[in-house]
Scaffold this motif. Structure first.
Motif, PDB file in Angstrom:
ATOM      1  N   ASN A  91     -21.428 -27.966 -21.006  1.00 50.78           N
ATOM      2  CA  ASN A  91     -22.193 -27.211 -21.485  1.00 50.78           C
ATOM      3  C   ASN A  91     -23.859 -26.704 -21.607  1.00 50.78           C
ATOM      4  OD1 ASN A  91     -23.672 -26.363 -24.756  1.00 50.78           O
ATOM      5  ND2 ASN A  91     -25.033 -28.434 -24.523  1.00 50.78           N
ATOM      6  N   ALA A  92     -24.256 -27.286 -20.276  1.00 49.00           N
ATOM      7  CA  ALA A  92     -25.319 -26.367 -19.908  1.00 49.00           C
ATOM      8  C   ALA A  92     -25.253 -25.485 -19.724  1.00 49.00           C
ATOM      9  CB  ALA A  92     -25.190 -27.644 -18.249  1.00 49.00           C
ATOM     10  N   GLY A  93     -26.292 -24.650 -19.365  1.00 42.90           N
ATOM     11  CA  GLY A  93     -26.550 -23.279 -19.250  1.00 42.90           C
ATOM     12  C   GLY A  93     -28.009 -23.067 -19.220  1.00 42.90           C
ATOM     13  N   SER A  94     -28.268 -22.174 -19.264  1.00 38.70           N
ATOM     14  CA  SER A  94     -29.283 -20.721 -19.312  1.00 38.70           C
ATOM     15  C   SER A  94     -28.704 -19.396 -19.530  1.00 38.70           C
ATOM     16  CB  SER A  94     -30.418 -21.230 -18.851  1.00 38.70           C
ATOM     17  OG  SER A  94     -30.335 -20.704 -16.955  1.00 38.70           O
ATOM     18  N   ASN A  95     -30.146 -18.381 -20.437  1.00 33.31           N
ATOM     19  CA  ASN A  95     -30.380 -17.355 -20.492  1.00 33.31           C
ATOM     20  C   ASN A  95     -31.248 -16.248 -20.436  1.00 33.31           C
ATOM     21  OD1 ASN A  95     -29.224 -14.285 -21.377  1.00 33.31           O
ATOM     22  ND2 ASN A  95     -29.052 -14.326 -23.653  1.00 33.31           N
ATOM     23  N   ASP A  96     -31.481 -15.315 -20.425  1.00 33.57           N
ATOM     24  CA  ASP A  96     -32.941 -14.632 -19.819  1.00 33.57           C
ATOM     25  C   ASP A  96     -32.180 -13.260 -20.486  1.00 33.57           C
ATOM     26  OD1 ASP A  96     -34.817 -13.286 -19.862  1.00 33.57           O
ATOM     27  OD2 ASP A  96     -35.167 -13.501 -17.199  1.00 33.57           O
ATOM     28  N   ARG A  97     -33.073 -12.696 -21.698  1.00 34.83           N
ATOM     29  CA  ARG A  97     -32.672 -11.151 -21.856  1.00 34.83           C
ATOM     30  C   ARG A  97     -33.524 -10.024 -21.630  1.00 34.83           C
ATOM     31  NH1 ARG A  97     -29.898 -11.003 -26.619  1.00 34.83           N
ATOM     32  NH2 ARG A  97     -30.717  -8.906 -26.811  1.00 34.83           N
ATOM     33  N   LEU A 145     -20.884 -13.792 -26.388  1.00 33.57           N
ATOM     34  CA  LEU A 145     -20.345 -12.998 -25.199  1.00 33.57           C
ATOM     35  C   LEU A 145     -18.956 -13.369 -25.080  1.00 33.57           C
ATOM     36  CD1 LEU A 145     -24.303 -12.470 -25.084  1.00 33.57           C
ATOM     37  CD2 LEU A 145     -22.850 -11.709 -26.289  1.00 33.57           C
ATOM     38  N   SER A 146     -18.866 -14.046 -24.793  1.00 32.12           N
ATOM     39  CA  SER A 146     -17.119 -14.747 -23.888  1.00 32.12           C
ATOM     40  C   SER A 146     -16.617 -13.558 -24.470  1.00 32.12           C
ATOM     41  CB  SER A 146     -16.662 -15.769 -23.680  1.00 32.12           C
ATOM     42  OG  SER A 146     -17.254 -17.484 -23.511  1.00 32.12           O
ATOM     43  N   ILE A 147     -16.637 -13.326 -25.367  1.00 26.52           N
ATOM     44  CA  ILE A 147     -15.452 -11.897 -26.643  1.00 26.52           C
ATOM     45  C   ILE A 147     -17.038 -10.581 -26.390  1.00 26.52           C
ATOM     46  CG2 ILE A 147     -14.390 -10.876 -28.410  1.00 26.52           C
ATOM     47  CD1 ILE A 147     -14.452 -13.972 -29.508  1.00 26.52           C
ATOM     48  N   SER A 150     -23.264  -6.836 -24.658  1.00 26.23           N
ATOM     49  CA  SER A 150     -24.024  -7.472 -24.715  1.00 26.23           C
ATOM     50  C   SER A 150     -25.074  -6.270 -23.703  1.00 26.23           C
ATOM     51  CB  SER A 150     -24.813  -8.940 -24.645  1.00 26.23           C
ATOM     52  OG  SER A 150     -26.514  -8.862 -25.207  1.00 26.23           O
ATOM     53  N   ALA A 151     -26.322  -5.381 -24.544  1.00 29.23           N
ATOM     54  CA  ALA A 151     -26.930  -4.593 -23.625  1.00 29.23           C
ATOM     55  C   ALA A 151     -28.127  -5.786 -23.122  1.00 29.23           C
ATOM     56  CB  ALA A 151     -27.637  -3.773 -24.102  1.00 29.23           C
ATOM     57  N   MET A 152     -28.423  -6.688 -23.735  1.00 34.30           N
ATOM     58  CA  MET A 152     -29.588  -7.388 -23.164  1.00 34.30           C
ATOM     59  C   MET A 152     -29.139  -8.428 -22.260  1.00 34.30           C
ATOM     60  SD  MET A 152     -32.159  -5.008 -23.930  1.00 34.30           S
ATOM     61  CE  MET A 152     -33.585  -6.896 -23.512  1.00 34.30           C
ATOM     62  N   ALA A 153     -27.361  -8.982 -21.706  1.00 37.88           N
ATOM     63  CA  ALA A 153     -27.272 -10.476 -21.420  1.00 37.88           C
ATOM     64  C   ALA A 153     -26.127 -10.249 -20.458  1.00 37.88           C
ATOM     65  CB  ALA A 153     -26.927 -11.505 -22.556  1.00 37.88           C
ATOM     66  N   ALA A 154     -26.507  -9.049 -19.978  1.00 41.09           N
ATOM     67  CA  ALA A 154     -25.387  -9.260 -18.981  1.00 41.09           C
ATOM     68  C   ALA A 154     -24.855 -10.339 -17.943  1.00 41.09           C
ATOM     69  CB  ALA A 154     -25.596  -7.886 -17.902  1.00 41.09           C
ATOM     70  N   PRO A 155     -25.270 -11.110 -16.943  1.00 46.26           N
ATOM     71  CA  PRO A 155     -24.810 -11.884 -16.386  1.00 46.26           C
ATOM     72  C   PRO A 155     -24.646 -12.719 -17.135  1.00 46.26           C
ATOM     73  CG  PRO A 155     -27.438 -11.319 -16.450  1.00 46.26           C
ATOM     74  CD  PRO A 155     -27.249 -10.468 -16.615  1.00 46.26           C
ATOM     75  N   TYR A 156     -24.846 -13.105 -18.858  1.00 44.50           N
ATOM     76  CA  TYR A 156     -25.080 -14.201 -19.174  1.00 44.50           C
ATOM     77  C   TYR A 156     -23.375 -14.173 -19.389  1.00 44.50           C
ATOM     78  CZ  TYR A 156     -24.835 -17.477 -23.398  1.00 44.50           C
ATOM     79  OH  TYR A 156     -24.731 -18.658 -24.348  1.00 44.50           O
TER      80      TYR A 156
END
Length: 253
Positions: A91-97, A145-147, A150-156
């Motif tokens: 479950n570890a992870g992070s995001n930056d929009r 976003l596996s499906i 997102s314009a604001m989260a391409a790497p995620y």
């Protein structure tokens, strides 16, 4: 069929939100828990909350799941304390929009490592431990976003799409070792992170409510129930699956 007594479970990113809800669900089914997080104080607080709720002997460990040495230290300690490993939730992870053109390469790489490489490294470390126990269960946590894009989260989004393919590949590779590998794709769940998302994305709440057939946002325990199922003997013949837990969000037009 949902009984997990005698099983040792490792939950990365297990110190809050969805991660803690999944850990709690496994503990309620009888599993012995190891919570892993990067923030030692937050993980210790989660351990304390579990203890007050009646969960005995939860182990709080600090580690960076993108670093091979840290992963090895954490898994070695789990084996030392509990004798082995049966269940793993990545479950570890992070995001930056931000928009795609605004990500420097270093940040792209960091987000891929945090959300995808970490799941690979921890699963790779868990593999021989599960083989030694005669099998096991791995649950990777993806995203809507596996499906969707997102314009604001391409790497995620790229990383979470990769989680689905990693899940299928590990399921194929390790089925003969009696290791089932599946993924959960949480929808819009009420957590501290989605509070921030609501502030950043105008109209998000109304959009989620109008698109979700269940008519509500998800709760962390909704994901906990799915994790308990996928970690249980009831899911012994389920592998390579990515399960949306989204109230029907992904099935809507």
């Amino acid at each position: 069929m949902g009984e997990l007594t005698g099983k040792v479970a490792m939950v990365t990113g297990g110190n809050g939100g969805i991660g803690l809800a999944m850990a709690t669900a496994l503990a309620d089914a009888g599993a012995t828990l190891a919570l892993v997080g990067r923030d030692a104080a937050k993980t210790a607080a989660a351990q304390g909350a579990l203890g007050r709720a009646g969960v005995p002997a939860a182990l709080a460990l600090t580690g960076d799941m993108t670093d091979e040495d840290s992963v090895a230290e954490v898994t070695t300690e789990i084996v030392r304390q509990f004798g082995g490993l049966d269940l793993l939730i990545n479950n570890a992870g992070s995001n930056d929009r931000k928009l795609p053109q605004e990500y420097p390469l270093a940040e792209w790489n960091a987000l891929i490592q945090s959300n995808l490489t970490s799941a690979f490294l921890v699963s790779q470390a868990a593999y021989p431990l599960m083989v030694a126990r005669g099998g096991g269960k791995i649950v990777n946590i993806g995203s809507m976003l596996s499906i969707f894009g997102s314009a604001m989260a391409a790497p995620y989004a790229a990383a979470k799409g990769g989680v689905v393919q990693l899940t299928k590949s590990l399921a194929q590779a390790w089925a003969g070792d009696n290791i089932q590998v599946n993924a959960i794709l949480p929808g819009w769940i009420e957590t501290e992170l989605t509070v921030t998302a609501k502030q950043q994305i105008p109209g998000l709440h109304d959009h989620v409510m109008s698109r979700t057939p269940a008519g509500r946002w998800g709760r962390p325990q909704d994901v906990g129930g799915a994790a308990r199922f996928l970690c249980s003997p009831a899911a012994d013949f389920v592998t390579g699956v990515s399960l949306p837990v989204d109230g029907g969000f992904s099935s809507a037009i």
